[in-house]
Design an enzyme around this catalytic site. Structure first.
Site, PDB file in Angstrom:
ATOM      1  N   VAL A   1       0.854  -1.204   0.000  1.00 36.13           N
ATOM      2  CA  VAL A   1       0.000   0.000   0.000  1.00 36.13           C
ATOM      3  C   VAL A   1       0.886   1.250   0.000  1.00 36.13           C
ATOM      4  O   VAL A   1       0.705   2.171  -0.814  1.00 36.13           O
ATOM      5  CB  VAL A   1      -0.941   0.001   1.240  1.00 36.13           C
ATOM      6  CG1 VAL A   1      -1.588   1.362   1.435  1.00 36.13           C
ATOM      7  CG2 VAL A   1      -2.010  -1.080   1.091  1.00 36.13           C
TER       8      VAL A   1
ATOM      9  N   ARG B   1      -8.505  -3.974  19.329  1.00 36.73           N
ATOM     10  CA  ARG B   1      -9.964  -4.023  19.238  1.00 36.73           C
ATOM     11  C   ARG B   1     -10.448  -2.785  19.985  1.00 36.73           C
ATOM     12  O   ARG B   1     -10.054  -2.550  21.118  1.00 36.73           O
ATOM     13  CB  ARG B   1     -10.492  -5.327  19.826  1.00 36.73           C
ATOM     14  CG  ARG B   1     -10.039  -6.524  18.977  1.00 36.73           C
ATOM     15  CD  ARG B   1     -10.938  -7.731  19.145  1.00 36.73           C
ATOM     16  NE  ARG B   1     -10.696  -8.709  18.090  1.00 36.73           N
ATOM     17  CZ  ARG B   1      -9.886  -9.760  18.206  1.00 36.73           C
ATOM     18  NH1 ARG B   1      -9.225  -9.966  19.321  1.00 36.73           N
ATOM     19  NH2 ARG B   1      -9.733 -10.608  17.207  1.00 36.73           N
TER      20      ARG B   1
ATOM     21  N   ASP C   1      -9.235 -16.651   9.751  1.00 38.57           N
ATOM     22  CA  ASP C   1     -10.489 -17.421   9.791  1.00 38.57           C
ATOM     23  C   ASP C   1     -11.043 -17.756   8.401  1.00 38.57           C
ATOM     24  O   ASP C   1     -11.803 -18.706   8.248  1.00 38.57           O
ATOM     25  CB  ASP C   1     -11.565 -16.655  10.580  1.00 38.57           C
ATOM     26  CG  ASP C   1     -11.122 -16.357  11.998  1.00 38.57           C
ATOM     27  OD1 ASP C   1     -10.219 -17.040  12.497  1.00 38.57           O
ATOM     28  OD2 ASP C   1     -11.693 -15.428  12.608  1.00 38.57           O
TER      29      ASP C   1
ATOM     30  N   MET D   1      -8.268 -22.601  15.624  1.00 42.60           N
ATOM     31  CA  MET D   1      -9.037 -21.349  15.711  1.00 42.60           C
ATOM     32  C   MET D   1     -10.022 -21.260  14.544  1.00 42.60           C
ATOM     33  O   MET D   1     -10.208 -22.229  13.807  1.00 42.60           O
ATOM     34  CB  MET D   1      -8.081 -20.168  15.688  1.00 42.60           C
ATOM     35  CG  MET D   1      -7.476 -19.850  17.031  1.00 42.60           C
ATOM     36  SD  MET D   1      -6.537 -18.310  16.937  1.00 42.60           S
ATOM     37  CE  MET D   1      -6.260 -18.009  18.675  1.00 42.60           C
TER      38      MET D   1
ATOM     39  N   GLU E   1     -12.681 -24.486  16.884  1.00 39.21           N
ATOM     40  CA  GLU E   1     -13.077 -23.934  18.191  1.00 39.21           C
ATOM     41  C   GLU E   1     -14.561 -23.565  18.243  1.00 39.21           C
ATOM     42  O   GLU E   1     -15.183 -23.606  19.301  1.00 39.21           O
ATOM     43  CB  GLU E   1     -12.217 -22.710  18.552  1.00 39.21           C
ATOM     44  CG  GLU E   1     -12.385 -21.528  17.600  1.00 39.21           C
ATOM     45  CD  GLU E   1     -11.623 -20.277  18.038  1.00 39.21           C
ATOM     46  OE1 GLU E   1     -11.055 -20.250  19.134  1.00 39.21           O
ATOM     47  OE2 GLU E   1     -11.604 -19.317  17.236  1.00 39.21           O
TER      48      GLU E   1
ATOM     49  N   GLN F   1      -1.174 -20.060  15.695  1.00 42.95           N
ATOM     50  CA  GLN F   1      -1.764 -20.059  14.338  1.00 42.95           C
ATOM     51  C   GLN F   1      -1.756 -18.677  13.687  1.00 42.95           C
ATOM     52  O   GLN F   1      -1.949 -18.536  12.492  1.00 42.95           O
ATOM     53  CB  GLN F   1      -3.216 -20.556  14.407  1.00 42.95           C
ATOM     54  CG  GLN F   1      -3.333 -22.013  14.781  1.00 42.95           C
ATOM     55  CD  GLN F   1      -4.738 -22.386  15.240  1.00 42.95           C
ATOM     56  OE1 GLN F   1      -5.543 -22.841  14.448  1.00 42.95           O
ATOM     57  NE2 GLN F   1      -5.046 -22.193  16.516  1.00 42.95           N
ATOM     58  N   ARG F   2      -1.570 -17.643  14.499  1.00 39.41           N
ATOM     59  CA  ARG F   2      -1.598 -16.283  13.931  1.00 39.41           C
ATOM     60  C   ARG F   2      -0.206 -15.732  13.651  1.00 39.41           C
ATOM     61  O   ARG F   2      -0.078 -14.638  13.092  1.00 39.41           O
ATOM     62  CB  ARG F   2      -2.342 -15.340  14.886  1.00 39.41           C
ATOM     63  CG  ARG F   2      -3.830 -15.607  14.980  1.00 39.41           C
ATOM     64  CD  ARG F   2      -4.651 -14.330  14.938  1.00 39.41           C
ATOM     65  NE  ARG F   2      -4.306 -13.388  15.952  1.00 39.41           N
ATOM     66  CZ  ARG F   2      -5.071 -13.093  17.013  1.00 39.41           C
ATOM     67  NH1 ARG F   2      -6.230 -13.710  17.169  1.00 39.41           N
ATOM     68  NH2 ARG F   2      -4.704 -12.188  17.871  1.00 39.41           N
TER      69      ARG F   2
END
Ligand code: ADP
Ligand code: F6P
Length: 319
Positions: A23, A72, A128, A170, A223, A252-253
């Protein structure tokens, strides 16, 4: 279009840095002034941003996580919070915004597009793979490689001890990670939210595998479907198999993004900036097959991404 800001929000995913790099560098190459906002919508509300030039994003392609950090931010869900954010964007003379994140982050993005004069383009990034409109989100491929590598290791010890391993992945409410990891590791069974779990059938499958001479069994549980401990208890009671539970969790992330994720992020990042320059807004850039396209954020957010249940049937047939 002169000044474009970029932020990463929600759960991080491998490849976010490659997207930031793309970007920024594509924008600079088109004569734009590029700004990086720290910690997603939280940093926006705190006016925590800085100009990014070509060399500021050097050496980040291969790094997991996000150099802009993520968060968040509950305040952004409230009208009053967002009005403050729009004032900040106006004072900074930002006319374009690129939001990199999951469906929650894209919900915030569409509000910015609808409620302010800033043009907004979203880039789907979430392990996800639950975002409608794109075949793949940034980070999914790397995550799957991590899960597969770990299941492969568990198979070694499962075979030595002749145990059943219940591996929890996840994915929030989506079974994609468990489904693809289960299929590509040849696991005995997959438990996902999209298919009602049948413990009797699951136990029968494990027992028939044992009869065929299998010395290990792996059950991959998403999960969002059930707790791996609950699945283990059911299976132990019905099969007499000694079981162990492994919850893969946040590993996993992490990790250096795969080639697929680096390429996807680089392509989507440039495409997002070009879309802004072309005057587009309130859209998400996406991958369909091998081609990039885009879709209105309204449609993205109002449509549920369906899992390919054919893959579930295939996994069952082959295992
Ligand atoms: P992800 O983007 O990974 O799905 P979240 O669902 O946690 O992660 O969303 C990330 C952030 O996006 C939230 O903390 C909030 O700041 C913003 N967001 C999510 N939903 C909304 C909403 N309905 N309105 C405004 N902002 C939202
Ligand atoms: O959305 C990505 C994700 O990793 C989900 O798979 C998981 O349920 C959630 O985020 C975990 O969130 P946190 O990082 O807040 O524990």
């Amino acid at each position: 279009m002169k000044r474009i800001a970029i932020l990463t929000s929600g759960g991080d995913s491998p490849g976010m840095n490659a997207a930031i790099r793309s970007v920024v560098r594509y924008g600079v190459s088109k004569g734009m002034e590029m700004y990086g906002i720290m910690r997603g919508y939280t940093g926006l509300l705190e006016d925590d941003m800085m100009q990014l030039n070509f060399s500021d994003v050097g050496g980040i392609m291969e790094k997991g996580g996000t150099i802009l950090k993520t968060a968040r931010c509950e305040e952004f869900k409230v009208d009053r919070g967002r009005i403050e954010a729009y004032e900040i964007l106006k004072n900074r003379k930002i006319d374009g915004l690129v939001v990199i994140g999951g469906d929650g982050s894209l919900n915030g993005a569409t509000l910015v597009a609808n409620e302010s004069n800033v043009k907004v383009v979203g880039i789907p990034a979430s392990i996800d793979n639950d975002i409608y409109g794109t075949d793949m989100c940034i980070g999914v491929d790397t995550c799957l490689n991590t899960v597969v590598e770990n299941i492969q290791k568990l198979k070694d010890t499962a075979s030595s001890h002749e145990r059943a391993f219940i591996v929890e992945t996840m994915g929030r409410n989506c079974g994609y990670i468990a489904l693809v990891a289960g299929l590509t590791t040849g696991s005995e069974a997959i438990v996902i939210p999209e298919v009602k779990v049948d413990y009797q059938a699951l136990s029968d499958k494990l027992l028939s595998g044992k009869k065929r001479g299998k010395v290990n069994s792996i059950v991959v549980v998403a999960e969002g479907a059930a707790s791996a401990y609950t699945v283990a208890r059911h299976l132990e009671n019905r099969t007499g198999y000694e079981t162990r539970v492994t919850i893969l969790g946040h590993v996993q992330r992490g990790g250096s993004p795969s080639v697929f994720d680096r390429l996807l992020a680089s392509r989507l990042g440039a495409n997002a900036v070009q879309s802004l320059i072309d005057g587009k807004s309130n859209i998400m850039v996406d991958l369909k097959g091998s081609k990039l396209s885009s879709l209105g954020l309204d449609e993205v957010l109002q449509t549920k991404k369906e899992l390919d249940i054919g893959l579930y049937d295939l996994a069952n047939t082959l295992s």
